[in-house]
Write a protein that holds these residues in place. Structure first.
Motif, short mmCIF file in Angstrom:
data_model
loop_
_atom_site.label_atom_id
_atom_site.label_comp_id
_atom_site.label_asym_id
_atom_site.label_seq_id
_atom_site.Cartn_x
_atom_site.Cartn_y
_atom_site.Cartn_z
N THR A 83 44.89 -1.92 51.64
CA THR A 83 45.83 -3.02 51.81
C THR A 83 47.15 -2.51 52.38
OG1 THR A 83 44.86 -3.99 49.83
CG2 THR A 83 46.95 -4.93 50.57
N VAL A 84 47.67 -3.19 53.39
CA VAL A 84 48.98 -2.83 53.91
C VAL A 84 50.03 -3.35 52.93
CG1 VAL A 84 50.60 -3.11 55.82
CG2 VAL A 84 48.14 -2.92 56.28
N VAL A 85 50.78 -2.44 52.33
CA VAL A 85 51.71 -2.83 51.27
C VAL A 85 53.16 -2.83 51.75
CG1 VAL A 85 50.19 -1.96 49.45
CG2 VAL A 85 51.95 -0.46 50.40
N GLU A 86 53.35 -2.48 53.02
CA GLU A 86 54.69 -2.37 53.58
C GLU A 86 55.56 -3.58 53.20
OE1 GLU A 86 55.53 0.45 55.03
OE2 GLU A 86 57.58 -0.30 55.24
N GLY A 87 55.01 -4.78 53.34
CA GLY A 87 55.78 -5.98 53.12
C GLY A 87 56.18 -6.24 51.68
N PHE A 88 55.55 -5.59 50.73
CA PHE A 88 55.93 -5.85 49.32
C PHE A 88 56.08 -4.56 48.52
CE2 PHE A 88 51.68 -5.31 47.30
CZ PHE A 88 50.85 -5.39 48.41
N LYS A 89 56.41 -3.49 49.25
CA LYS A 89 56.43 -2.19 48.57
C LYS A 89 57.48 -2.09 47.47
CE LYS A 89 59.12 0.08 52.16
NZ LYS A 89 59.05 0.91 53.35
#
Ligand SMILES: Cc1cc2nc3c(=O)[nH]c(=O)nc-3n(C[C@H](O)[C@H](O)[C@H](O)COP(=O)(O)OP(=O)(O)OC[C@H]3O[C@@H](n4cnc5c(N)ncnc54)[C@H](O)[C@@H]3O)c2cc1C
Ligand code: SF4
Ligand code: SF4
Lengths: 420, 176
Positions: free
Chosen positions: A388-394
């Motif tokens: 999962t790309v977590v960049e947006g909610f890291k």
């Protein structure tokens, strides 16, 4: 005989169950060099110290073999497999097989170069119940022990010995304990806890010689020249896939037995699973042996399904760990020391002594350590394994109360709206 | 197999599901009894600044623990519990075979066997396992406890949380 399984531990037990979920009748034969029902090696330290009763050691109720229609040949070692002739041998006895699962696990690695290692009674490894049993027979005459190796097995053994009232020193070659599972900060906190449990740890050192008289250990000499008095030495520097008996079998072996996404080896109808196998690691995309329970069971289960004709894919494994020393819990996922080209999020809450570290690469999680705050830890496993790309909610990830509501809606929907 | 599914649009963070769960698994099956006689105060596993349940126990304040929990962020909340997975990660990870499938396919715990090693908690991708410090099988290990997760209320036709939810934010049904 339709199915033959070598081994009687985690991978084998789950293979039996998956075969039975798919094929209720096909005959299963299971061979193990050890006597007795399947037990957990990960319980041996608690068995050694006597804190856990013996029943807690065994993986399944005693009617497991009968109920699943398994013919168990216990106490027989397979010393040769002939893939072309489709036979295996145990001493002079030869058996034919149709479908074979090799789940022979790991074997302890004993480093060369320790003088005197073979000359003494009280030198042990710590991977099998038989070792724990022989240690138990000797333990009364011993008041101190040295454990070589500060990895999971060495430290668990050390804690077990300490709980049994023995003075223990652990000697680790690396600069810190648990170099595979923890970073230096977390290892330091575990070290502190171990000291309170009565385990002394020496790092950056190793044993060069064992000293004593008439087969009785009196001390060990370290590389630094220091001598430590002890009556017992445990060698726990690591394990390696147990594959020596497959030499010349025709089965392809690198470090472990090479398997594809259905746990098949290079030879038709021969499968491998667990600590002896070398399957896909999910983050690196490479095949490597990862000797832990969740991987052994998953591989065993996938192998069982495929052997019985169900198409089941092994998605690849992730290095996972849950460790407990004294009253301290640690969970780790992935590659926790690889910070190259990575973003590292870290929080050490000194008041609660909690520690949390997340390593991000290309917007995805590649490593996690959670110490003393392991609540809902598995959510991180989900994010890692699903890439999962977590960049947006890291920033959410670092909240101490990080939970389901902090995940994006599409992730929550994927997790909770369908059966698993 | 029927399972509990959240309908988060309907969840208003009242946490009655947590209360119903605690009461259902209490000895008295009565809220006052469950909260004020059997336990002191309540715990939400999703709460901010959690006190380690084991610390609470050591302080003489054992708290009954909910097996379902509401996770809150801003104005949105969602109530989740064990998915009762087939080939469940927790069962695959359990160190000594303490977790098993019952005849109905639910994932259950052998309470007298669990050693509190938290392999299951580490393995469950849904964050559905908590630590229950009120029971322990290896007394010498400090802060020991046992696995705690939803058992789908085996004595009921529909789980207590689903029955109590006033807005239908939890449903119990068979899905494909
Ligand atoms: C002390 C200790 C602590 C551990 N703690 C943890 C932990 O906390 N968490 C974790 O995830 N993992 C832990 N592990 C690792 C875990 O135990 C292994 O990953 C797991 O046991 C692997 O299961 P397996 O079925 O692949 O093989 P094994 O458990 O190694 O079993 C192999 C089986 O094959 C049989 N066998 C081997 N060779 C032959 C032969 N030639 N012929 C016939 N039979 C044979 C053996 O008798 C045995 O039954 C620990 C291991 C040890 C030793
Ligand atoms: S505890 Fe987690 S892994 Fe186990 S069945 Fe429930 S949701 Fe699945
Ligand atoms: S805590 Fe209990 S149920 Fe969970 S893995 Fe350990 S022994 Fe199994």
């Amino acid at each position: 005989m339709k199915y033959t399984i070598i081994g009687n531990s985690f991978a084998s037990v789950f293979a039996v169950e998956s075969i039975r979920k798919t094929d209720s009748k096909g005959e299963i034969r299971l061979i193990s060099e050890e006597e007795g029902p399947a037990y957990s090696p990960a319980m041996l330290h608690e068995y050694l110290s006597g804190v856990a009763s013996k029943g807690l050691l065994y993986l399944r109720p005693s009617d497991f073999y009968e109920k699943n229609g398994v013919e168990a040949i216990l106490g027989s070692r397979v010393d040769k497999v002939d893939a072309a002739a489709r036979t295996l041998s145990m001493g002079r006895k030869k058996l034919e097989f149709k479908k074979l699962l090799i789940a022979a696990g790991m074997t302890p690695f004993v480093p060369p170069g320790i003088k005197g290692l073979s000359g003494f009674d009280n030198v042990f490894t710590f991977t099998r119940k038989t070792s724990a049993d022989s240690m138990l027979r000797k333990i009364k005459g011993v008041d101190s022990a040295v454990v070589l190796g500060g990895g999971l097995i060495g430290l668990q053994c050390a804690e077990g010995l300490a709980h049994a009232g023995i003075k223990v020193t652990v000697v680790e070659l690396a600069d810190n304990i648990l170099p595979l599972a923890l970073d230096d900060d977390a290892a330091g906190m575990v070290l502190e806890e171990l000291r309170q449990e009565g385990v002394n740890v020496i790092t950056g050192n190793t044993i060069v010689q064992i000293n004593g008289r008439k087969g009785k250990i009196e001390s060990v000499t370290l590389r630094s020249g220091e001598k430590i008095k002890c009556g017992m030495v445990v060698v726990a520097v690591g394990v390696r896939p147990n594959v020596d008996f497959l030499k010349d079998s025709g089965i392809k072996i690198d470090r472990g037995i090479l398997v594809d996404e259905r746990m098949r080896t290079n030879i038709k109808d021969i499968y491998a699973a667990g600590d002896c196998a070398q399957g896909l690691e999910i983050l690196s995309g490479k095949k490597m042996p990862i000797p832990i329970i969740p991987i052994a069971t998953k591989q065993g289960s996938v192998a069982g399904y495929n052997m019985a004709g169900k198409n089941e894919i092994y998605p690849g494994g992730l290095s996972l760990n849950a460790l407990q020393f004294g009253g301290l819990q640690v969970v780790s996922y992935g590659f926790v020391r690889d910070e190259e080209k990575a973003e590292v999020l870290k929080d050490r809450d000194h008041q609660g002594n909690r520690y949390k570290k997340i390593i991000l690469k290309d917007g995805r999680i590649s490593g996690v350590i959670l110490l003393r705050h392991i609540e809902r830890a598995g959510l991180f496993r989900y994010l890692i394994e699903n890439k999962t790309v977590v960049e947006g909610f890291k920033e959410n990830l670092m909240l101490w109360n990080f939970g389901v509501a902090h995940l994006p809606k599409d992730v929550r929907d994927a997790m909770f709206t369908r059966p698993v | 197999m029927k399972r509990v599914y959240p309908k988060e649009e309907n969840c208003m963070n009242c946490r009655l599901c947590e209360v119903a769960c605690i009461v259902e698994h209490s000895d008295s099956k009565d809220p006052l009894g469950a909260y004020f006689v059997e336990g002191m105060g309540f715990n939400s596993a999703a709460g901010e600044g959690i006190i380690d349940p084991a610390d609470a126990l050591e302080a003489g304040k054992p708290r009954p623990l909910n097996r379902i929990s509401v996770s809150l962020r801003g104005y949105s909340s969602i109530s989740t519990n064990c998915r009762h997975c087939s080939d469940a990660s927790c069962v695959l990870a359990c160190k000594n075979g303490s977790l098993y499938y019952d005849d109905a396919g639910r994932v259950r715990l052998r309470e007298d066997k669990c050693v509190g090693c938290w392999m299951c908690l580490m393995a469950c991708e849904f964050g559905a396992i908590t630590r229950n410090p009120a029971a322990k099988n290896v007394p010498k290990v400090r802060k020991n406890g046992i696995n705690h997760h939803c058992d789908l209320c085996p004595e009921r036709s529909s789980p207590a949380c689903v029955m109590v939810c006033p807005t239908g934010a939890l449903v119990y049904e068979e899905r494909l």
